[in-house]
Write a protein that holds these residues in place. Structure first.
Motif, PDB file in Angstrom:
ATOM      1  N   PRO A  26     -38.806  20.218 -23.904  1.00 19.94           N
ATOM      2  CA  PRO A  26     -40.046  20.834 -23.381  1.00 19.94           C
ATOM      3  C   PRO A  26     -40.236  19.577 -21.410  1.00 19.94           C
ATOM      4  O   PRO A  26     -40.433  20.401 -20.761  1.00 19.94           O
ATOM      5  CB  PRO A  26     -40.516  20.841 -23.747  1.00 19.94           C
ATOM      6  N   SER A  27     -39.780  18.814 -21.518  1.00 23.54           N
ATOM      7  CA  SER A  27     -39.522  17.750 -20.466  1.00 23.54           C
ATOM      8  C   SER A  27     -37.999  17.210 -19.889  1.00 23.54           C
ATOM      9  O   SER A  27     -38.382  15.793 -19.520  1.00 23.54           O
ATOM     10  CB  SER A  27     -40.840  16.837 -20.610  1.00 23.54           C
ATOM     11  N   GLY A  28     -37.699  17.872 -20.450  1.00 26.67           N
ATOM     12  CA  GLY A  28     -36.600  17.626 -20.742  1.00 26.67           C
ATOM     13  C   GLY A  28     -35.279  18.074 -18.893  1.00 26.67           C
ATOM     14  O   GLY A  28     -36.019  18.305 -18.190  1.00 26.67           O
ATOM     15  N   ALA A  31     -35.750  21.882 -18.520  1.00 28.56           N
ATOM     16  CA  ALA A  31     -37.390  21.880 -17.553  1.00 28.56           C
ATOM     17  C   ALA A  31     -37.434  21.827 -16.483  1.00 28.56           C
ATOM     18  O   ALA A  31     -38.556  22.247 -16.058  1.00 28.56           O
ATOM     19  CB  ALA A  31     -37.289  21.798 -18.924  1.00 28.56           C
ATOM     20  N   TRP A  32     -36.657  20.724 -16.675  1.00 27.02           N
ATOM     21  CA  TRP A  32     -37.051  20.077 -14.298  1.00 27.02           C
ATOM     22  C   TRP A  32     -37.152  21.252 -14.142  1.00 27.02           C
ATOM     23  O   TRP A  32     -37.995  21.265 -12.791  1.00 27.02           O
ATOM     24  CB  TRP A  32     -35.938  18.802 -14.789  1.00 27.02           C
ATOM     25  N   ASN A  35     -39.664  23.804 -14.518  1.00 23.65           N
ATOM     26  CA  ASN A  35     -41.851  22.727 -13.964  1.00 23.65           C
ATOM     27  C   ASN A  35     -41.505  22.119 -12.218  1.00 23.65           C
ATOM     28  O   ASN A  35     -42.379  22.623 -11.643  1.00 23.65           O
ATOM     29  CB  ASN A  35     -41.630  21.820 -14.298  1.00 23.65           C
ATOM     30  N   GLU A  36     -40.120  22.350 -11.467  1.00 28.71           N
ATOM     31  CA  GLU A  36     -40.475  21.650 -10.272  1.00 28.71           C
ATOM     32  C   GLU A  36     -40.835  23.554  -9.614  1.00 28.71           C
ATOM     33  O   GLU A  36     -41.831  23.643  -8.898  1.00 28.71           O
ATOM     34  CB  GLU A  36     -39.155  21.857  -9.489  1.00 28.71           C
TER      35      GLU A  36
END
Length: 101
Positions: A26-28, A31-32, A35-36
């Protein structure tokens, strides 16, 4: 010897799982980008809400009972209470403050 191989196998399994999470978690890395994009959307939303808040703050300051802006008071009376003189013509214009309500 088999005990050592089992320990090495478990360590390798844990490392593989951690690597997979670092890439696809999820925060790999995958997913970056999402998220951006989400951060950019939230920043735009915050900017819009800040602008609306500032407009409302200005309007509240102009309605201060100690020194209300007569033009704004007249505008609000005409709009909300339908109070006009018989010889007046009221032309309503859509503005940014009406959207904030």
């Amino acid at each position: 010897m088999p005990k050592e191989q089992l320990r090495q196998g478990l360590a390798l399994g844990v490392l593989l799982i951690l690597s997979a999470l670092a890439i696809a978690g999820p925060s790999g890395l995958l997913a970056w980008n999402d998220n951006e994009k989400l951060l950019d959307q939230r920043q735009a939303q915050v900017a819009q809400l800040t602008q609306e808040r500032d407009l409302l703050k200005n309007k509240v300051a102009r309605l201060n009972p100690d020194g209300a802006d007569p033009d704004l008071v007249g505008e609000l009376l005409r709009r909300n209470l339908n109070v006009v003189h018989p010889d007046e013509i009221v032309i309503t214009l859509e503005d940014e403050t009406s959207e904030a309500r």
